[in-house]
Design a protein around this motif. Structure first.
Motif, short mmCIF file in Angstrom:
data_model
loop_
_atom_site.label_atom_id
_atom_site.label_comp_id
_atom_site.label_asym_id
_atom_site.label_seq_id
_atom_site.Cartn_x
_atom_site.Cartn_y
_atom_site.Cartn_z
N LEU A 109 0.79 -1.09 0.15
CA LEU A 109 -0.13 0.05 -0.07
C LEU A 109 0.91 1.29 -0.17
O LEU A 109 0.63 2.38 -0.68
CB LEU A 109 -0.89 0.06 1.43
N ILE A 110 2.06 1.24 0.52
CA ILE A 110 2.97 2.22 0.53
C ILE A 110 3.44 2.75 -0.76
O ILE A 110 3.27 4.12 -0.93
CB ILE A 110 4.16 2.12 1.74
N PRO A 111 3.92 2.10 -1.57
CA PRO A 111 4.40 2.22 -2.81
C PRO A 111 2.96 2.89 -3.76
O PRO A 111 2.97 3.81 -4.57
CB PRO A 111 4.85 1.28 -3.46
N LEU A 112 1.90 2.30 -3.39
CA LEU A 112 0.67 2.49 -3.91
C LEU A 112 0.22 4.21 -4.02
O LEU A 112 -0.14 4.83 -4.57
CB LEU A 112 -0.80 1.77 -3.52
N THR A 113 0.67 4.62 -2.49
CA THR A 113 0.22 5.96 -2.15
C THR A 113 1.30 6.94 -2.70
O THR A 113 0.94 8.04 -3.35
CB THR A 113 0.31 6.19 -0.75
N TRP A 114 2.63 6.35 -2.86
CA TRP A 114 3.53 7.31 -3.33
C TRP A 114 3.51 7.49 -5.12
O TRP A 114 3.77 8.34 -5.60
CB TRP A 114 4.84 6.92 -3.11
N LEU A 135 -8.31 0.82 8.79
CA LEU A 135 -7.52 1.36 7.92
C LEU A 135 -8.33 2.48 6.88
O LEU A 135 -8.24 3.38 6.92
CB LEU A 135 -6.44 0.60 7.49
N PRO A 136 -9.22 1.78 6.11
CA PRO A 136 -9.93 2.43 5.22
C PRO A 136 -10.59 3.49 6.00
O PRO A 136 -10.97 4.80 5.45
CB PRO A 136 -10.79 1.45 4.45
N LEU A 137 -11.23 3.21 7.27
CA LEU A 137 -12.22 4.05 7.87
C LEU A 137 -11.24 5.34 8.28
O LEU A 137 -11.62 6.55 8.24
CB LEU A 137 -12.92 3.45 9.14
N MET A 138 -9.89 4.87 8.89
CA MET A 138 -9.26 6.29 9.20
C MET A 138 -8.97 7.14 7.95
O MET A 138 -9.00 8.19 8.11
CB MET A 138 -7.73 5.58 9.55
N LEU A 139 -8.72 6.59 6.73
CA LEU A 139 -8.47 7.19 5.57
C LEU A 139 -9.58 8.02 5.21
O LEU A 139 -9.38 9.15 4.79
CB LEU A 139 -8.15 6.23 4.61
N SER A 184 1.09 7.28 4.63
CA SER A 184 2.03 6.09 4.83
C SER A 184 2.42 5.97 6.23
O SER A 184 2.57 4.85 6.62
CB SER A 184 3.67 6.66 4.12
N MET A 185 2.17 6.77 7.05
CA MET A 185 2.46 6.61 8.58
C MET A 185 1.20 5.93 8.99
O MET A 185 1.39 4.92 9.75
CB MET A 185 2.33 7.98 9.26
N LEU A 186 0.26 6.04 8.08
CA LEU A 186 -1.11 5.20 8.92
C LEU A 186 -0.92 3.78 8.31
O LEU A 186 -1.15 2.82 9.17
CB LEU A 186 -2.23 5.84 8.41
N ILE A 187 -0.51 3.58 7.19
CA ILE A 187 -0.27 2.22 6.58
C ILE A 187 0.90 1.39 7.34
O ILE A 187 0.73 0.26 7.84
CB ILE A 187 0.07 2.32 5.12
N LEU A 188 1.98 2.22 7.71
CA LEU A 188 2.98 1.80 8.38
C LEU A 188 2.58 1.23 9.76
O LEU A 188 3.00 0.08 10.30
CB LEU A 188 4.19 2.71 8.78
N LEU A 189 1.73 1.97 10.37
CA LEU A 189 1.12 1.76 11.80
C LEU A 189 0.30 0.39 11.57
O LEU A 189 0.42 -0.54 12.46
CB LEU A 189 0.33 2.81 12.47
N ILE A 208 6.24 4.57 17.14
CA ILE A 208 6.70 5.31 16.47
C ILE A 208 5.85 6.17 15.49
O ILE A 208 5.94 7.34 15.36
CB ILE A 208 7.95 4.81 15.61
N PRO A 209 4.98 5.40 14.70
CA PRO A 209 4.19 6.10 13.76
C PRO A 209 3.00 6.92 14.48
O PRO A 209 2.65 8.07 13.99
CB PRO A 209 3.57 5.12 12.86
#
Lengths: 459, 347
Positions: free
Chosen positions: A11-16, A73-77, A97-102, A127-128
């Motif tokens: 998901l992280i490369p997806l956001t970037w 996660l989708p709800l947070m987004l 990315s922070m949310l996904i890392l968490l 950390i996140p």
């Protein structure tokens, strides 16, 4: 388990690499798809067999929590879209990315099979969360909040590291699946008492226990909405989950070591509920209500009976969804009037009737109305604590009353009565917000039809 | 400094440390230490101002005293064992003297007073060499004599170093002093484990050197020596700001970053040797360290420090400062935790 972890990493490369107008859509959609995969783990055969690989496993305790985490996660987004709309693109992507890392760390924590692996990821979730609270919070108090959050948790968990390494030397392995068969009763001695304390304090701070709860109102209030949601819904449950896992190693010391913490939790739940009656800050009210509900979970885990474990698991899932929903509702208020004070936006039912419906349902689930799973959790805990000691029913009863009182107080202050005259200019509810509330409420109500899946491994 | 002279001096520094590490004769080790110390004095004095001269003088005095103490220990060992080879030191007096001398060179408490003052008086590059390369030589000797070191002495020094490193750094805003106190605390962690498992000490030293090199290089990119100048970095180098955040958390020893590996391993080795309270105390005191690293990240990456509006609008040039090997250094300083099972090759 990799079928959840690798997509979450991806998901992280997806956001970037998404187009700027597609970052929210892409991540929310794929987040929802990943949560569907995690639902497969809920299908636990009844004989306590565990889905196992070398490093990850899931059983009926961690599967509902896993489903809750991935669902969130989708709800947070969705909840964060509004307050991040004015930020530059890179910062939006960093936030996501922070949310996904968490999310990734949380998934790995709930499915870790070895206790040191669990510990490393338990700390890694800090950390996140710290970055989200401190960087994207709204008031200056967020710096203090981040510090309190980090240092309270670390102070509790460093003795846990030493204790886990000691147990590793003593028993040979900390793999959770194997340890169940090697447990010997822990003899009563001063050093074993300190071992018990070292193991439990990290989770007590995380839950939080009443005397150590100072970080929670600060962190919940100062965090942005996604931070508050994940803190209330999942991070507190890490404490409960850890406590349930580690108490298997600590018998029979728990029988008498639990007394001080039981006292603190029983008294604390009444105290924090009472404070809720006098709160002016909406988020602070919900934060203290979280402390109160989690105190019930602490009581349940320390009693160590089958019904109390069932009640604790059900209460954790129920409270996760309810508390997250309440924070979303409070945030919808905050985004309109930019203040958390409750009395500034009154009588919202006349202006936003659908939102008032969500407020009503959220408050009703918060006060544990039958037949929701909140009630199942609370009822099981009350019954098992009654069997542990008859007097606790008085305290539990008072708590239930006060919970009802402040939930209704919150509902009536924000929704009913004459509206304050300056809120006529607020925007109507977005579809996104209504969808958010539905997605919180639907699992809650549907689980009332089949609570068996969230009742944990003892069922 | 003219390049040929700089090359000769650098070569002497490196040769000095190499001689210390490779010799088995105590006299050659002492020679190596002296070469190292004398050659680094001009490096410390690169900027010709009174502060730098004061720093170099303090450095010279402490290191010379330590070398003399080391020589005395060597002589006593010669008297009692009759040979100059580096091996187990049977005489406790000689062992204590050597330990004291080497810890003086390293900057362990109670001989830590020179570290902040010397680090503050010199440039960032010299400070980097001082805090990383100069630790290798004494550590290698401690490694070689580790079976005969008095555990109580070294453990006491380690505990007090961790405390001093934590508490001393709390009131600092100068970055070089913060790194100096960080060095004292990390040396404390290393000293605690030498007598039990010297390999973990080497692990800690390696990771500490990697992290400190990365930190200093990031500071040098912006030529920032105070917290204030570091806080202006969000405008010029936003990526470096995030790197500083992660690196500071790694220095503080937070999982899942690689700064956690040495702490985890050291606590594991100490608990295997039945010491429970000491690693707990050290771990909790390391939180003090974490506090001032976190304060640095607050002012750099996580908030916008109060600044004038001129500061907020800077020309964003491409940066031309050479940051040698910075990406691999940062990666190894932060993402090495999953490779921890590779430590089993040492068995």
């Amino acid at each position: 388990m990799l079928k959840i972890i690798i997509p979450t990493i991806m998901l992280i490369p997806l956001t970037w690499m998404s187009k700027p107008n597609m970052i929210w859509i892409n991540t929310t959609t794929y987040g929802l798809l990943i949560s569907l995969i995690s639902l497969f783990y809920l299908n636990q055969p009844n004989d306590n067999t565990l889905n196992s690989s070398l490093m990850f496993f899931s059983d009926s305790l961690s599967a509902p929590l896993l489903a809750l985490t991935t669902w969130l996660l989708p709800l947070m987004l969705m909840a964060s879209q509004h307050h991040l709309s004015k930020e530059p693109l890179t910062r939006k992507k960093l936030y996501i990315s922070m949310l996904i890392l968490l999310q990734l760390f949380l998934i790995m924590t709930f499915t870790a099979s070895e206790l040191i692996f669990f510990y490393i990821l338990f700390e890694a979730t800090l950390i996140p969360t710290l970055i989200i609270i401190t960087r994207w919070g709204n008031q200056t108090e967020r710096l203090n909040a981040g510090l309190y959050f980090l240092f309270y948790t670390l102070m509790g968990s460093l003795p846990l590291l030493v204790a886990l390494l000691y147990i590793h030397n003593f028993m040979g392995s900390l793999n959770f699946l194997m340890i169940q068969y090697w447990i010997q009763p822990l003899p009563n001695s001063w050093s074993n008492i300190f071992l018990w304390l070292a193991c439990m304090m990290a989770f007590m701070v995380k839950m939080p226990l009443y005397g150590l709860h100072l970080w929670l109102p600060k962190a919940h209030v100062e965090a942005p909405i996604a931070g508050s949601m994940v803190l209330a819904a999942v991070l507190l449950k890490l404490g409960g989950y850890g406590m349930m896992r580690i108490t298997t190693l600590l018998n029979p010391l728990t029988n008498f070591m639990a007394y001080p913490f039981m006292m603190l939790s029983l008294w604390g739940m009444i105290m924090t509920s009472s404070i809720c009656l006098r709160q002016t800050d909406l988020k602070s009210l919900i934060a203290y209500s979280s402390v109160s509900h989690m105190a019930l979970v602490i009581v349940a885990v320390l009693i160590q009976t089958p019904w109390s474990y069932m009640g604790a698991t059900a209460l954790m899932i129920a409270h996760g969804l309810t508390s997250s929903m309440l924070f979303c509702l409070a945030n919808s208020n905050y985004e309109r009037i930019h203040s958390r004070t409750m009395v500034l936006a009154r009588g919202l039912q006349t202006l936003l009737p659908l939102m008032a419906a969500w407020w009503l349902l959220a408050s009703l689930t918060n006060l544990a109305l039958p037949p929701t799973i909140n009630l199942i959790g609370e009822l099981f805990v009350v019954m098992s604590s009654f069997s542990w000691s008859n007097t606790t029913i008085i305290l539990m009863g008072i708590n239930i009353i006060i919970t009802a009182l402040y939930s209704l107080y919150m509902l009536i202050t924000t929704q009913r009565g004459k509206y304050s005259h300056h809120i006529k200019n607020i925007k109507p509810s977005f579809t996104r917000e209504n969808a958010l509330m539905t997605l919180h409420l639907l699992p809650l109500l549907l689980l009332s039809l089949n609570p068996k899946i969230i009742l944990g491994p003892i069922y | 400094m003219k390049p040929p002279i700089l090359i000769i001096i650098m070569a002497t520094i490196m040769t000095g440390t190499m001689i210390v590490m490779l010799s088995s004769h105590w006299l050659l080790i002492w020679i190596g230490f002296e070469m190292n110390m004398l050659a680094i004095i001009p490096i410390l004095m690169k900027k010709y101002n009174p502060r730098a001269m004061e720093a170099s003088t303090k450095y010279f005095l402490t290191q010379a005293t330590a070398s003399m103490l080391l020589m005395m220990g060597v002589t006593i060992n010669l008297l009692y064992s009759g040979q100059w080879v580096v091996s187990k030191i049977s005489n406790p007096i000689a062992s204590i003297m050597m330990t004291t001398a080497l810890t003086m060179k390293l900057g362990l408490s109670p001989f830590h007073f020179w570290v902040p003052e010397v680090t503050q008086g010199i440039t960032l590059m010299s400070g980097m060499i001082l805090l990383t390369w100069q630790k290798i030589a004494p550590m290698s000797i401690l490694y070689q004599i580790s079976p005969s070191i008095n555990t109580n002495l070294l453990m006491l020094m380690a505990l007090t170093s961790v405390l001093v490193g934590g508490w001393g750094g709390l009131n600092q805003t100068q970055l070089r002093k913060i790194m100096a106190y960080s060095s004292i605390a990390h040396m404390g962690w290393m000293a605690a484990i030498i007598t039990y498992n010297p390999t973990m000490m080497v692990l800690n030293l390696t990771l500490y050197i990697l992290m400190t090199l990365s930190t200093f290089m990031l500071f040098m990119l912006n030529s920032s020596t105070t917290t204030l100048s570091l806080s202006h970095m969000w405008n010029k180098f936003p990526l470096i700001t995030s790197m500083i955040l992660i690196l500071m958390l790694s220095l503080g020893g937070l999982p899942p970053l690689s700064g956690f590996i040495p702490k985890w391993m050291i606590i594991q080795e100490l608990t295997k040797n039945n010491m429970i309270i000491i690693p707990t105390l050290m771990a909790i005191t390391a939180l003090l360290n974490l506090y001032f690293y976190l304060r640095l990240t607050y002012s750099t990456a996580l908030t916008m420090f109060p600044s004038t509006n001129n500061m907020k609008m800077k020309w964003q040039f491409e940066y031309t400062k050479k940051a040698t090997l910075l990406p691999p250094l940062i990666i190894t300083s932060t993402m090495l935790l999953p490779l921890t099972p590779m430590l089993s090759v040492l068995d």
